[in-house]
Design a protein around this motif. Structure first.
Motif, PDB file in Angstrom:
ATOM      1  N   ALA A  23       8.530   8.325   7.330  1.00 14.29           N
ATOM      2  CA  ALA A  23       7.406   8.953   6.623  1.00 14.29           C
ATOM      3  C   ALA A  23       6.098   8.226   6.883  1.00 14.29           C
ATOM      4  N   GLY A  24       5.929   7.754   8.121  1.00 11.85           N
ATOM      5  CA  GLY A  24       4.679   7.102   8.487  1.00 11.85           C
ATOM      6  C   GLY A  24       4.393   5.851   7.688  1.00 11.85           C
ATOM      7  N   GLY A  25       5.430   5.208   7.162  1.00 11.01           N
ATOM      8  CA  GLY A  25       5.254   4.001   6.357  1.00 11.01           C
ATOM      9  C   GLY A  25       4.955   4.272   4.902  1.00 11.01           C
ATOM     10  N   ARG A  26       4.810   5.552   4.519  1.00 12.38           N
ATOM     11  CA  ARG A  26       4.453   5.870   3.131  1.00 12.38           C
ATOM     12  C   ARG A  26       5.555   5.462   2.155  1.00 12.38           C
ATOM     13  N   LEU A  27       6.783   5.342   2.637  1.00 10.51           N
ATOM     14  CA  LEU A  27       7.878   4.933   1.752  1.00 10.51           C
ATOM     15  C   LEU A  27       7.650   3.543   1.177  1.00 10.51           C
ATOM     16  N   PHE A  28       6.854   2.729   1.864  1.00  9.93           N
ATOM     17  CA  PHE A  28       6.701   1.340   1.468  1.00  9.93           C
ATOM     18  C   PHE A  28       5.376   1.087   0.769  1.00  9.93           C
ATOM     19  N   HIS A  29       4.549   2.118   0.621  1.00 11.58           N
ATOM     20  CA  HIS A  29       3.256   1.968  -0.019  1.00 11.58           C
ATOM     21  C   HIS A  29       3.286   2.558  -1.421  1.00 11.58           C
ATOM     22  N   ASP A  30       2.247   2.304  -2.170  1.00  8.96           N
ATOM     23  CA  ASP A  30       2.188   2.769  -3.549  1.00  8.96           C
ATOM     24  C   ASP A  30       1.734   4.228  -3.582  1.00  8.96           C
ATOM     25  N   ASP A  31       2.618   5.109  -3.229  1.00  6.96           N
ATOM     26  CA  ASP A  31       2.358   6.542  -3.227  1.00  6.96           C
ATOM     27  C   ASP A  31       3.073   7.141  -4.430  1.00  6.96           C
TER      28      ASP A  31
END
Length: 297
Positions: free
Chosen positions: A210-218
């Motif tokens: 997911a373009g790194g979104r899994l590891f960010h505060d989304d």
């Protein structure tokens, strides 16, 4: 027909020049050597990655490899996207090109930068709404006949756009590259997954995490992240990235994720986990529901 891409994973070089590990030819060459050690022989590029500088980095890096290593690598590259940048003078706005002259020009430029005699898989990067399918098909056939490309495919096409190009040539389409991940599941319902399965065509999946979104505060992805963390604990996995990749592996098609990490230890861990982990069907659906925020019908 023998599958073009037989191995299960691909390494993507998009961010190579933005990592201390791979921005120089020596480091890039070490990462390529690791890919081969891990039985990953396909390397994904595009002519627009840093205005061609990533392809050029590849070309310089392979000079550090042995002849056997160079022979073992397979190159994917893409063309067709134009946008304002220093490397694209005269471009005023983002647009797409699929005309014959442009395809020939870009193939020649990619071959020179990559330092190879043949592009193993040449993809149209985005659907060109002004594409003259017959002209595009003839150009791809000419590139194939001349030996400049071994096979062609498309990227980010709809099922109808793909079929229109397929119908314009007898040259088999070898692959479709699209975004699929636990955070982007539209291909499950819009026909692209079913089309690939019907055609027995590899789906090369970009942004499989997911373009790194899994590891960010989304905030939208928080329920998904929590579900992935739960499954990771239950399976004693090394991280949610391993579960996200295992989720892709469960899809009923020839899924071949493009791993984008530049870190050797992470790449090795993800590859080993992908080949070892298999999700329970109920966990697979629980992850899908967490992403969509609603029970399946």
């Amino acid at each position: 027909m023998k599958p073009l891409i037989e191995n299960d994973l691909i390494w993507g070089a998009w961010r190579a020049r933005h990592s201390d590990t791979t921005r120089e030819p020596d480091g890039f060459a070490r990462l390529l050597a690791l890919c081969l050690e891990l039985e990953i022989d396909w390397i994904d590029h595009a002519d627009i990655y840093d205005d061609g500088a990533v392809e050029d980095l590849h070309g310089r890096a392979i000079q550090r490899l042995s002849a056997a290593q160079r022979q073992g690598l397979r190159v994917i590259t893409k063309c067709g996207v134009r946008f304002p940048s220093p490397g694209q003078p005269g471009v005023r706005t983002v647009h797409y090109r699929s005309d014959a002259a442009y395809l020939h020009q870009q193939a020649d430029a990619s071959l020179q930068r990559l330092g190879v005699d043949q592009i193993d898989l040449y993809l149209l990067h985005r659907p060109d709404y002004l594409m003259q399918a017959e002209e595009t098909a003839r150009a791809l056939e000419d590139l194939h006949t001349s030996g400049k490309i071994a096979a062609y495919g498309v990227s980010n096409f709809s099922i109808h756009q793909l079929e229109r190009l397929r119908a314009s040539t007898e040259l088999p389409m070898a692959a479709h590259q699209i975004e699929i991940s636990v955070g982007e599941t539209s291909a499950l319902d819009d026909g692209r997954l079913d089309q690939a399965a019907r055609l027995d065509m590899p789906l090369l999946t970009w942004s499989p995490l997911a373009g790194g979104r899994l590891f960010h505060d989304d905030g939208r992805l928080q329920p998904l992240r929590e579900r992935l963390e739960q499954v990771a604990r239950e399976m004693d996995a090394g991280g949610i990235d391993e579960i996200a990749l295992a989720w892709l592996k469960g899809l009923p098609a020839r899924i071949q994720p493009i791993l984008g990490t530049m870190q050797p230890d992470r790449l090795r861990r993800q590859v080993m986990a992908y080949r070892a982990l298999n999700l329970d069907r109920q966990d697979w659906y629980a992850i899908l529901e967490a992403e969509r925020g609603t029970p399946v019908p």
